[in-house]
Design a protein around this motif. Structure first.
Motif, short mmCIF file in Angstrom:
data_model
loop_
_atom_site.label_atom_id
_atom_site.label_comp_id
_atom_site.label_asym_id
_atom_site.label_seq_id
_atom_site.Cartn_x
_atom_site.Cartn_y
_atom_site.Cartn_z
N SER A 1 0.84 -1.20 0.00
CA SER A 1 0.00 0.00 0.00
C SER A 1 0.88 1.25 0.00
N MET A 2 0.35 2.28 -0.65
CA MET A 2 1.10 3.52 -0.81
C MET A 2 0.17 4.70 -0.57
N LEU A 3 0.76 5.80 -0.15
CA LEU A 3 0.02 7.05 0.05
C LEU A 3 0.63 8.11 -0.84
N TYR A 4 -0.18 8.64 -1.76
CA TYR A 4 0.24 9.72 -2.63
C TYR A 4 -0.32 11.02 -2.06
N ALA A 5 0.55 11.93 -1.68
CA ALA A 5 0.15 13.23 -1.14
C ALA A 5 0.21 14.25 -2.26
N THR A 6 -0.92 14.86 -2.57
CA THR A 6 -0.98 15.83 -3.67
C THR A 6 -1.28 17.22 -3.16
N ASP A 7 -0.70 18.21 -3.84
CA ASP A 7 -1.01 19.61 -3.53
C ASP A 7 -1.97 20.18 -4.58
N LEU A 8 -2.38 19.35 -5.53
CA LEU A 8 -3.28 19.74 -6.62
C LEU A 8 -2.67 20.84 -7.49
N GLY A 9 -1.37 20.98 -7.45
CA GLY A 9 -0.69 22.03 -8.19
C GLY A 9 -0.39 21.64 -9.63
N LEU A 10 0.40 22.47 -10.26
CA LEU A 10 0.76 22.33 -11.66
C LEU A 10 1.42 20.97 -11.96
N TYR A 11 2.24 20.49 -11.05
CA TYR A 11 2.98 19.25 -11.29
C TYR A 11 2.32 18.01 -10.70
N ALA A 12 1.14 18.19 -10.11
CA ALA A 12 0.44 17.06 -9.50
C ALA A 12 0.18 15.91 -10.49
N PRO A 13 -0.24 16.19 -11.72
CA PRO A 13 -0.46 15.08 -12.66
C PRO A 13 0.82 14.28 -12.93
N TYR A 14 1.95 14.96 -12.97
CA TYR A 14 3.24 14.29 -13.18
C TYR A 14 3.56 13.36 -12.00
N VAL A 15 3.36 13.85 -10.79
CA VAL A 15 3.61 13.04 -9.60
C VAL A 15 2.61 11.88 -9.54
N ALA B 1 2.10 4.38 -11.66
CA ALA B 1 3.05 3.41 -12.20
C ALA B 1 3.57 2.50 -11.10
N LEU B 2 3.85 3.06 -9.94
CA LEU B 2 4.31 2.25 -8.81
C LEU B 2 3.21 1.31 -8.33
N ALA B 3 1.98 1.81 -8.27
CA ALA B 3 0.85 0.98 -7.84
C ALA B 3 0.66 -0.20 -8.80
N ARG B 4 0.77 0.06 -10.09
CA ARG B 4 0.67 -1.03 -11.08
C ARG B 4 1.81 -2.03 -10.91
N THR B 5 3.02 -1.51 -10.79
CA THR B 5 4.21 -2.37 -10.69
C THR B 5 4.14 -3.30 -9.48
N PHE B 6 3.76 -2.75 -8.34
CA PHE B 6 3.73 -3.53 -7.11
C PHE B 6 2.37 -4.16 -6.82
N GLU B 7 1.39 -3.87 -7.70
CA GLU B 7 0.02 -4.33 -7.46
C GLU B 7 -0.42 -3.92 -6.06
N ALA B 8 -0.15 -2.65 -5.77
CA ALA B 8 -0.39 -2.11 -4.42
C ALA B 8 -1.63 -1.22 -4.41
N GLU B 9 -2.21 -1.12 -3.23
CA GLU B 9 -3.32 -0.20 -3.02
C GLU B 9 -2.75 1.22 -2.96
N LEU B 10 -3.48 2.15 -3.56
CA LEU B 10 -3.03 3.54 -3.58
C LEU B 10 -4.06 4.42 -2.89
N TYR B 11 -3.61 5.11 -1.87
CA TYR B 11 -4.44 6.07 -1.16
C TYR B 11 -3.95 7.46 -1.56
N VAL B 12 -4.89 8.39 -1.68
CA VAL B 12 -4.54 9.76 -2.06
C VAL B 12 -5.01 10.69 -0.95
N VAL B 13 -4.14 11.62 -0.58
CA VAL B 13 -4.50 12.58 0.46
C VAL B 13 -4.10 13.98 0.01
N HIS B 14 -4.94 14.94 0.38
CA HIS B 14 -4.65 16.35 0.13
C HIS B 14 -4.93 17.09 1.43
#
Length: 166
Positions: free
Chosen positions: A4-18, A24-37
């Protein structure tokens, strides 16, 4: 190892890149992805303006209901931006277990959610949307790197990387 992974986003200009890194990491590891802002708490000025226009009952109602509405709208905005960004890659949305928005200091929110969700990896960008690129690392990213109890995947600011390549 990474479930499992936590992606912290600031919803900024570079957020889509992050986000692309996170997916990609979630797919590679077949991991659950949580998103927090994290939304910074209202400053004293904003609070005093509200107090001057609202009576105590209305102010309490705003804090109770208004803030919940704002947070829900931000959560929906994050999901909508993911849908828009992914286009035909909608199956990637299935990797995302939840999108949550919390009010508080961003680094503290990120670290608290990482602990609460028992994630194996944190994914953050190196700077916020307002960073001028002069500092090598943003305040939130630096705090998360210093205090995290799990590995942190740090995505550098795209503009900064391109300048270094030239």
């Amino acid at each position: 190892m990474i479930r499992s992974m936590l992606y912290a986003t600031d919803l900024g200009l570079y957020a889509p890149y992050v986000m692309q890194h996170a997916l990609a990491l979630a797919r590679t590891f077949e991991a659950e992805l949580y998103v927090v802002h994290a939304v910074e708490p209202m400053g004293l000025f904003a609070e005093s303006v509200l107090q001057s226009y609202l009576d105590e009952q209305a102010l309490n109602e705003f804090h109770r209901q208004g803030l919940n509405t704002v947070m829900a709208n931000i959560e929906q905005r994050v999901l909508d931006s993911f849908r828009e960004e992914l286009g035909e890659g909608q199956q990637d949305l299935q990797l995302i277990k939840s999108v949550r928005v919390f009010q508080g200091d961003p680094s503290q929110v990120i670290l608290e959610q990482a602990a609460k969700l028992s994630v194996d990896l944190l994914i953050v960008g190196s700077h916020c949307q307002g960073a001028n690129g002069e500092t090598p690392l943003g305040r939130t990213a630096a705090r998360v790197l210093q205090l995290s109890r799990v590995p942190v995947y740090l995505v550098p600011l795209v503009q900064r990387r391109r300048q270094g390549e030239a």
